[in-house]
Design a protein around this motif. Structure first.
Motif, PDB file in Angstrom:
ATOM      1  N   TYR A 228       4.635  -2.440 -12.454  1.00 56.23           N
ATOM      2  CA  TYR A 228       4.133  -1.853 -13.705  1.00 56.23           C
ATOM      3  C   TYR A 228       2.906  -1.019 -13.368  1.00 56.23           C
ATOM      4  CZ  TYR A 228       1.536  -1.241 -18.005  1.00 56.23           C
ATOM      5  OH  TYR A 228       0.826  -0.679 -19.023  1.00 56.23           O
ATOM      6  N   GLU A 229       3.040   0.291 -13.553  1.00 59.48           N
ATOM      7  CA  GLU A 229       1.950   1.203 -13.216  1.00 59.48           C
ATOM      8  C   GLU A 229       1.663   2.123 -14.398  1.00 59.48           C
ATOM      9  OE1 GLU A 229       1.466   1.657  -8.766  1.00 59.48           O
ATOM     10  OE2 GLU A 229       2.940   3.126  -9.349  1.00 59.48           O
ATOM     11  N   PRO A 230       0.725   1.738 -15.258  1.00 58.29           N
ATOM     12  CA  PRO A 230       0.396   2.630 -16.361  1.00 58.29           C
ATOM     13  C   PRO A 230      -0.096   3.972 -15.811  1.00 58.29           C
ATOM     14  CG  PRO A 230      -1.152   0.761 -16.241  1.00 58.29           C
ATOM     15  CD  PRO A 230      -0.090   0.526 -15.225  1.00 58.29           C
TER      16      PRO A 230
ATOM     17  N   GLY B 147       0.086  -1.879 -10.694  1.00 54.47           N
ATOM     18  CA  GLY B 147      -0.503  -0.766  -9.944  1.00 54.47           C
ATOM     19  C   GLY B 147      -1.277   0.146 -10.872  1.00 54.47           C
ATOM     20  N   GLY B 148      -2.373   0.671 -10.364  1.00 49.93           N
ATOM     21  CA  GLY B 148      -3.204   1.577 -11.169  1.00 49.93           C
ATOM     22  C   GLY B 148      -4.661   1.257 -10.927  1.00 49.93           C
ATOM     23  N   SER B 149      -5.247   1.968  -9.933  1.00 58.64           N
ATOM     24  CA  SER B 149      -6.670   1.786  -9.593  1.00 58.64           C
ATOM     25  C   SER B 149      -7.021   0.334  -9.272  1.00 58.64           C
ATOM     26  CB  SER B 149      -7.553   2.347 -10.714  1.00 58.64           C
ATOM     27  OG  SER B 149      -7.334   3.743 -10.864  1.00 58.64           O
ATOM     28  N   VAL B 150      -6.125  -0.334  -8.545  1.00 56.97           N
ATOM     29  CA  VAL B 150      -6.473  -1.679  -8.054  1.00 56.97           C
ATOM     30  C   VAL B 150      -7.501  -1.511  -6.929  1.00 56.97           C
ATOM     31  CG1 VAL B 150      -5.627  -3.778  -6.937  1.00 56.97           C
ATOM     32  CG2 VAL B 150      -4.224  -2.628  -8.653  1.00 56.97           C
TER      33      VAL B 150
ATOM     34  N   GLY C 209       0.846  -1.204   0.000  1.00 59.81           N
ATOM     35  CA  GLY C 209       0.000   0.000   0.000  1.00 59.81           C
ATOM     36  C   GLY C 209       0.871   1.239   0.000  1.00 59.81           C
ATOM     37  N   ASN C 210       0.653   2.118  -0.957  1.00 58.36           N
ATOM     38  CA  ASN C 210       1.392   3.381  -1.040  1.00 58.36           C
ATOM     39  C   ASN C 210       0.466   4.485  -0.542  1.00 58.36           C
ATOM     40  OD1 ASN C 210       2.766   5.683  -1.770  1.00 58.36           O
ATOM     41  ND2 ASN C 210       2.566   5.376  -3.985  1.00 58.36           N
ATOM     42  N   TRP C 211       0.761   4.976   0.660  1.00 58.35           N
ATOM     43  CA  TRP C 211      -0.149   5.954   1.282  1.00 58.35           C
ATOM     44  C   TRP C 211       0.080   7.373   0.773  1.00 58.35           C
ATOM     45  CZ3 TRP C 211       0.069   4.068   7.125  1.00 58.35           C
ATOM     46  CH2 TRP C 211      -0.477   2.794   7.196  1.00 58.35           C
ATOM     47  N   LYS C 212       1.117   7.547  -0.035  1.00 54.09           N
ATOM     48  CA  LYS C 212       1.414   8.873  -0.629  1.00 54.09           C
ATOM     49  C   LYS C 212       1.440   9.952   0.471  1.00 54.09           C
ATOM     50  CE  LYS C 212      -0.556   7.259  -4.902  1.00 54.09           C
ATOM     51  NZ  LYS C 212      -1.106   7.577  -6.199  1.00 54.09           N
ATOM     52  N   MET C 213       0.942  11.163   0.170  1.00 53.97           N
ATOM     53  CA  MET C 213       1.000  12.241   1.173  1.00 53.97           C
ATOM     54  C   MET C 213      -0.311  12.262   1.965  1.00 53.97           C
ATOM     55  SD  MET C 213       2.344  16.155   0.690  1.00 53.97           S
ATOM     56  CE  MET C 213       0.785  16.907   0.264  1.00 53.97           C
TER      57      MET C 213
ATOM     58  N   ALA D 290       0.370  -6.430  -6.154  1.00 54.50           N
ATOM     59  CA  ALA D 290      -0.169  -5.117  -6.514  1.00 54.50           C
ATOM     60  C   ALA D 290       0.491  -4.026  -5.689  1.00 54.50           C
ATOM     61  CB  ALA D 290      -1.682  -5.105  -6.270  1.00 54.50           C
ATOM     62  N   LEU D 291       0.660  -2.868  -6.334  1.00 53.83           N
ATOM     63  CA  LEU D 291       1.031  -1.641  -5.628  1.00 53.83           C
ATOM     64  C   LEU D 291      -0.247  -0.807  -5.628  1.00 53.83           C
ATOM     65  CD1 LEU D 291       3.204   0.026  -4.244  1.00 53.83           C
ATOM     66  CD2 LEU D 291       3.980   0.829  -6.472  1.00 53.83           C
ATOM     67  N   VAL D 292      -0.734  -0.527  -4.422  1.00 57.07           N
ATOM     68  CA  VAL D 292      -2.088   0.021  -4.285  1.00 57.07           C
ATOM     69  C   VAL D 292      -2.022   1.422  -3.700  1.00 57.07           C
ATOM     70  CG1 VAL D 292      -4.379  -0.417  -3.323  1.00 57.07           C
ATOM     71  CG2 VAL D 292      -2.834  -2.344  -3.770  1.00 57.07           C
ATOM     72  N   GLY D 293      -2.594   2.392  -4.388  1.00 57.19           N
ATOM     73  CA  GLY D 293      -2.628   3.758  -3.872  1.00 57.19           C
ATOM     74  C   GLY D 293      -3.903   3.998  -3.071  1.00 57.19           C
ATOM     75  N   GLY D 294      -4.859   4.634  -3.698  1.00 60.01           N
ATOM     76  CA  GLY D 294      -6.087   5.077  -3.021  1.00 60.01           C
ATOM     77  C   GLY D 294      -6.741   4.010  -2.151  1.00 60.01           C
ATOM     78  N   ALA D 295      -6.870   2.816  -2.677  1.00 58.93           N
ATOM     79  CA  ALA D 295      -7.595   1.769  -1.939  1.00 58.93           C
ATOM     80  C   ALA D 295      -6.812   1.262  -0.729  1.00 58.93           C
ATOM     81  CB  ALA D 295      -7.940   0.606  -2.873  1.00 58.93           C
TER      82      ALA D 295
ATOM     83  N   TRP E 279      -1.838   6.295 -16.914  1.00 58.18           N
ATOM     84  CA  TRP E 279      -3.251   6.611 -17.178  1.00 58.18           C
ATOM     85  C   TRP E 279      -4.197   5.860 -16.240  1.00 58.18           C
ATOM     86  CZ3 TRP E 279      -5.486   2.012 -18.667  1.00 58.18           C
ATOM     87  CH2 TRP E 279      -4.623   1.053 -19.203  1.00 58.18           C
ATOM     88  N   ALA E 280      -3.673   4.917 -15.497  1.00 61.47           N
ATOM     89  CA  ALA E 280      -4.529   4.136 -14.585  1.00 61.47           C
ATOM     90  C   ALA E 280      -4.353   4.560 -13.132  1.00 61.47           C
ATOM     91  CB  ALA E 280      -4.210   2.649 -14.731  1.00 61.47           C
ATOM     92  N   ILE E 281      -3.379   5.440 -12.858  1.00 57.01           N
ATOM     93  CA  ILE E 281      -3.090   5.783 -11.459  1.00 57.01           C
ATOM     94  C   ILE E 281      -4.042   6.861 -10.965  1.00 57.01           C
ATOM     95  CG2 ILE E 281      -1.372   6.763  -9.895  1.00 57.01           C
ATOM     96  CD1 ILE E 281       0.747   5.324 -11.418  1.00 57.01           C
ATOM     97  N   GLY E 282      -4.829   6.501  -9.973  1.00 60.47           N
ATOM     98  CA  GLY E 282      -5.742   7.457  -9.348  1.00 60.47           C
ATOM     99  C   GLY E 282      -6.866   7.922 -10.259  1.00 60.47           C
ATOM    100  N   THR E 283      -7.068   7.235 -11.361  1.00 63.38           N
ATOM    101  CA  THR E 283      -8.070   7.685 -12.330  1.00 63.38           C
ATOM    102  C   THR E 283      -9.334   6.834 -12.297  1.00 63.38           C
ATOM    103  OG1 THR E 283      -7.145   6.204 -14.003  1.00 63.38           O
ATOM    104  CG2 THR E 283      -6.303   8.463 -13.970  1.00 63.38           C
TER     105      THR E 283
ATOM    106  N   GLY F  66      11.053   5.662  -8.523  1.00 63.72           N
ATOM    107  CA  GLY F  66      10.553   5.818  -9.892  1.00 63.72           C
ATOM    108  C   GLY F  66       9.041   5.887 -10.007  1.00 63.72           C
ATOM    109  N   HIS F  67       8.346   6.174  -8.902  1.00 64.07           N
ATOM    110  CA  HIS F  67       6.882   6.299  -9.019  1.00 64.07           C
ATOM    111  C   HIS F  67       6.561   7.399 -10.041  1.00 64.07           C
ATOM    112  CE1 HIS F  67       2.720   7.131  -8.047  1.00 64.07           C
ATOM    113  NE2 HIS F  67       2.690   5.918  -7.522  1.00 64.07           N
ATOM    114  N   SER F  68       5.501   7.210 -10.789  1.00 64.25           N
ATOM    115  CA  SER F  68       5.212   8.165 -11.873  1.00 64.25           C
ATOM    116  C   SER F  68       4.965   9.574 -11.329  1.00 64.25           C
ATOM    117  CB  SER F  68       4.014   7.705 -12.704  1.00 64.25           C
ATOM    118  OG  SER F  68       2.858   7.721 -11.922  1.00 64.25           O
TER     119      SER F  68
HETATM  120  C1  PEP Z   1      -0.014   4.298  -7.071  1.00 69.23           C
HETATM  121  O1  PEP Z   1       0.098   5.497  -6.989  1.00 69.23           O
HETATM  122  O2  PEP Z   1       0.974   3.568  -6.896  1.00 69.23           O
HETATM  123  C2  PEP Z   1      -1.318   3.760  -7.398  1.00 69.23           C
HETATM  124  C3  PEP Z   1      -1.359   2.587  -7.957  1.00 69.23           C
HETATM  125  O3  PEP Z   1      -2.403   4.547  -7.126  1.00 69.23           O
HETATM  126  P1  PEP Z   1      -3.943   4.145  -7.274  1.00 69.23           P
HETATM  127  O4  PEP Z   1      -4.095   2.747  -6.749  1.00 69.23           O
HETATM  128  O5  PEP Z   1      -4.678   5.149  -6.457  1.00 69.23           O
HETATM  129  O6  PEP Z   1      -4.268   4.233  -8.733  1.00 69.23           O
END
Ligand code: PEP
Length: 255
Positions: free
Chosen positions: A170-172, A214-217, A9-13, A234-239, A174-178, A98-100
């Protein structure tokens, strides 16, 4: 070969130390069941200011600690930067590079990724090296070229033994946080291509390297994505900010 799935889980800021500790308490209550007592490897990446508090709260939970970034220099006049040794001192066992968002908002380059990954390895921290194409690059049919360049340049010079330590995510972009997720087939195609490159770089060790998507998992798509043969977690942001959702994603990694 069977690779243990790895969900981070990537809690970001997000989250103060107190908020982060409260989230860990919720995760701790369900992680053993969700990860079937360690069958799935689980980590969380809080902001730097919460690392110490989270490290304490994670004790005995089986959840590991990741950092969201690192500077490649060991020490010196680098205002605002954090070294790999400092992360090791804060009990981090993994570090995202290297996070996008770092690439797009903070000018991170493939060369920077390479130096950061090497610095982490030098401190016995396992890098999670993120790669991914923008929407324009995908639409121009340049996905494999872009992620290929990122992975070759980011991992340049690493020995097979060092490659074995790391995870590729692998985090496209266009799929991150979208809310837009790659289909399982799109993810598998890129993951298989990445594994081929890892094989060129490190030989048979490529079969041991985990490649996360990773990308809106979300709980709804996690199991299908992670059922693909080359999607190893998975690398998971928001969820990852909600214990219930993150634990459901961890469960989705079980075979
Ligand atoms: C991320 O930032 O690594 C990520 C995958 O974010 P999200 O799950 O919110 O798209």
């Amino acid at each position: 070969m069977a690779r243990r799935k790895f969900v981070c889980g990537n809690w970001k800021m997000h989250k103060t130390a107190a908020e982060a500790t409260a989230l860990v308490k919720e995760l701790a209550a369900g992680v053993a069941e969700a990860a079937r007592a360690g069958e799935v490897q689980v980590a969380v990446a809080p902001p730097f200011t919460a690392l110490h508090a989270v490290a304490t709260a994670l004790a005995g939970t089986g959840i590991e600690l990741a950092a969201q970034d690192v500077h490649w220099e060991a020490q010196g006049a680098f205002t605002g930067a954090i070294s790999a040794a400092m992360l090791a001192d804060a009990c981090c066992t993994h570090g995202i590079v290297g996070h996008s968002e770092r690439r797009q908002l903070f000018g991170e380059t493939d060369e920077g990724v390479r130096r950061k990954a090497a610095a982490l390895l030098g401190a016995k921290i396992r890098p999670i090296v993120c790669v991914g194409e923008t929407l324009a690059e995908r639409e121009a049919d340049r996905t494999l070229e872009v992620v290929g360049r990122q992975v070759r340049q980011g991992l340049q010079g690493l020995s097979p033994e060092q490659l074995r330590q790391l995870t590729v995510a692998y985090e496209p972009v266009w799929a991150i946080g979208t809310g837009r997720t790659a289909t399982a087939a799109q993810a598998q195609e890129v993951h298989a291509a990445l594994r081929k490159i890892l094989r060129e770089l490190g030989g048979p060790v490529a079969d041991e390297v985990r490649i996360q998507y990773g990308g809106s998992v979300k709980p709804e798509n996690a199991a299908e994505l992670m059922s693909q043969p080359d999607v190893d977690g998975a690398l998971v942001g928001g969820a990852s900010l909600k214990a219930k959702d993150f634990l459901a994603i961890v469960k989705g990694a079980l075979r």
